[in-house]
Design an enzyme around this catalytic site. Sequence first.
Site, PDB file in Angstrom:
ATOM      1  N   ASP A 258      40.101  39.642  35.694  1.00 18.32           N
ATOM      2  CA  ASP A 258      38.970  40.462  35.279  1.00 18.32           C
ATOM      3  C   ASP A 258      38.094  40.783  36.483  1.00 18.32           C
ATOM      4  OD1 ASP A 258      39.709  40.355  32.572  1.00 18.32           O
ATOM      5  OD2 ASP A 258      38.703  38.425  32.319  1.00 18.32           O
TER       6      ASP A 258
ATOM      7  N   TYR B 216      42.593  27.371  37.142  1.00 15.59           N
ATOM      8  CA  TYR B 216      41.302  28.053  37.267  1.00 15.59           C
ATOM      9  C   TYR B 216      40.170  27.045  37.425  1.00 15.59           C
ATOM     10  CZ  TYR B 216      43.663  32.164  35.194  1.00 15.59           C
ATOM     11  OH  TYR B 216      44.502  33.208  34.932  1.00 15.59           O
TER      12      TYR B 216
ATOM     13  N   ASP C 297      32.381  36.911  28.378  1.00 17.75           N
ATOM     14  CA  ASP C 297      31.978  36.547  29.740  1.00 17.75           C
ATOM     15  C   ASP C 297      30.632  37.197  30.049  1.00 17.75           C
ATOM     16  OD1 ASP C 297      32.429  39.227  30.454  1.00 17.75           O
ATOM     17  OD2 ASP C 297      34.318  38.806  31.483  1.00 17.75           O
TER      18      ASP C 297
END
Length: 297
Positions: free
Chosen positions: A44, A72, A86
Amino acid sequence: MNDPLATSGIVVVDKPAGMTSHDVVARLRRFFGTRKVGHAGTLDPMATGVLVAGIERGTKLLAHLVAEDKVYETTIRLGESTTTDDAEGDTVDKRDASGVSDDAIRAEVQKLTGTIMQVPSKVSAIKIGGRRAHELVRAGEEVEIPAREVTIHAFELREIRRDGEYVDVDARVHCSSGTYIRSLGRDLGAALGVGGHLIALRRSRVGSFSLSDARTLEELNNSAELSLGLDEALTRAWPVLHVTAEEYEALAMGKWLEPRGLSGVHAAVGPDGRAVALVKEQGKRLATVFVARPSTL
């Protein structure tokens, strides 16, 4: 002898925040002077870290690399839900998370570890009826994405920080391909009754490629070099099967060999140290999955 694949391979980019994965590909096309650039595993715009790109014939490897597991580093903010799960989305709900205990967070994190069913974010790139989910959402359409099975190998809490009504959770996640970290943050917040979304996300590893291999776009602009050539990429990402010169020639023509009791995909490497193909046993034959050095080159 000139190697026709000398300019083919993998570039591991440390993607900056604020750029799409497609933006990175556009930059690499300019740096390397070729249209043949692609990437494996979209990040993203908000996310940073490892983005594996293929150059020239290295693009053919990407479909095989997408299936690799990933690691991650993330920060989940509890107490607020957003449209995108997010920090880039609009707030849809805010709740006081100050009363959520550390033990409650640990308990729910444990429940989100292992093999779980996960509903991807509605603004993901998953296709629904031939169109990307995020395109449908931005067009104002209601989107229902079915849950899918993913594996969270490890969901490690690093630090729990409290800021007024918010609780920020720093974590490391090692997961299977197809896992959405945004969905993990959303589901953790939902399970605790306060909502949640990601405020930071950095990918530190894709399969056998990590941040130690990665270069920034600025470094690549100054010196457009492959992170790994095709041979090195193949032998790094898959176990090696040494083959004879005759077997090498057969594989280069796409022919199959006799099975050897192998499990999974292997990189077939000839006596000269060059990788000719990815191979996998299928029934009574050792067949090519991808031919790196076809005889027609």
